[in-house]
Scaffold this active site. Structure first.
Site, mmCIF file in Angstrom:
data_model
loop_
_atom_site.group_PDB
_atom_site.id
_atom_site.type_symbol
_atom_site.label_atom_id
_atom_site.label_comp_id
_atom_site.label_asym_id
_atom_site.label_seq_id
_atom_site.Cartn_x
_atom_site.Cartn_y
_atom_site.Cartn_z
ATOM 1 N N ASP A 29 0.866 -1.174 0.000
ATOM 2 C CA ASP A 29 0.000 0.000 0.000
ATOM 3 C C ASP A 29 0.907 1.229 0.000
ATOM 4 O O ASP A 29 2.094 1.132 0.357
ATOM 5 C CB ASP A 29 -0.896 -0.027 1.236
ATOM 6 N N ASP A 67 -0.113 5.164 0.827
ATOM 7 C CA ASP A 67 -0.357 6.136 1.893
ATOM 8 C C ASP A 67 -0.494 5.426 3.241
ATOM 9 O O ASP A 67 -1.355 4.553 3.407
ATOM 10 C CB ASP A 67 -1.644 6.923 1.622
ATOM 11 N N ASP A 102 -1.506 -0.845 5.846
ATOM 12 C CA ASP A 102 -1.706 -0.207 7.155
ATOM 13 C C ASP A 102 -3.164 -0.181 7.576
ATOM 14 O O ASP A 102 -3.481 0.410 8.612
ATOM 15 C CB ASP A 102 -1.187 1.235 7.104
#
Length: 218
Positions: A7, A9, A168
């Site tokens: 991922d 961001d 995240d």
């Protein structure tokens, strides 16, 4: 062929400050109050359109304004702020290099739109680190649809047993789980303001330094 999918961001880059700047510049143009960076952090994950909707509802909520105009101004501002205040999280740059040295294919799978993803990666000198970048508008679907991972594995010639996804958020965990891929998660990201433990990833790692070690056991 071993492959790790990241991922963007909240996993590789801390982008909240520059996104918040673009959001608040947009809101100011329409006479709305600013939102906080913490608010923006809790909205990151579904793409910029979804995020801007949350900001608009929290700050303004004027239904008479053309949403197309709002997004046009947001895009204008975010194109200017993307890559200006974001920073790589600790150990990202050295880990990306180490994984490449191991011969591991690397990909970004993000819901951020292509125009912003490319700008941020370029600003941080990361464009050449990845064999594939899948953005929120690259395919007809985006995370949490597992088709984004299926597409990535197909393009890079990897099987599920050779793959790791690291993110995240619950979105990342759900995507990987639906695709049958192992998912690790970092605790410092955004995850819509919730603890990443609640998403029950296969493993929580303090940062991405452990990624190359995953492939030693394949």
């Amino acid at each position: 062929m071993a492959v790790v999918m990241y991922d963007l961001d909240g996993t590789l880059l801390d982008t909240a400050s520059e996104i918040a700047q673009a959001v608040n510049l947009t809101l100011a143009e329409f006479g709305c109050d600013p939102v906080t960076e913490d608010d923006v952090r809790s909205w990151i994950g579904h793409g910029t359109g979804w995020l801007m909707k949350r900001a608009w509802e929290a700050s303004c909520g004027d239904a008479s304004v053309s949403w197309e105009n709002v997004m046009e101004r947001f895009i204008h501002h975010y194109e200017a702020t993307a890559g200006t205040t974001s920073t790589p999280f600790p150990h990202v740059l050295d880990t990306l290099k180490k994984a490449r040295d191991y011969g591991v294919k690397q990909a970004v799978v993000t819901n951020k739109e292509t125009r912003f993803t490319e700008r941020v990666l370029e600003k941080h000198g990361l464009k050449d680190q990845f064999d594939l970048v899948i953005c929120g508008d690259s395919l007809s679907v985006k995370k949490p649809d597992p088709a984004v991972i299926d597409h990535c594995l197909h393009e890079l010639g990897a099987t599920r047993g050779e793959a790791l996804f690291i993110g995240d958020s619950e979105i990342d965990v759900s995507t990987a789980r639906a695709a049958g891929v192992i998912c690790w998660a970092v605790p410092y990201g955004y995850n819509l303001g919730r603890p990443i433990e609640d998403a029950m990833p296969d493993r929580i790692v303090p940062d991405i330094r452990e990624v190359p070690n995953f492939f030693r056991h394949l």
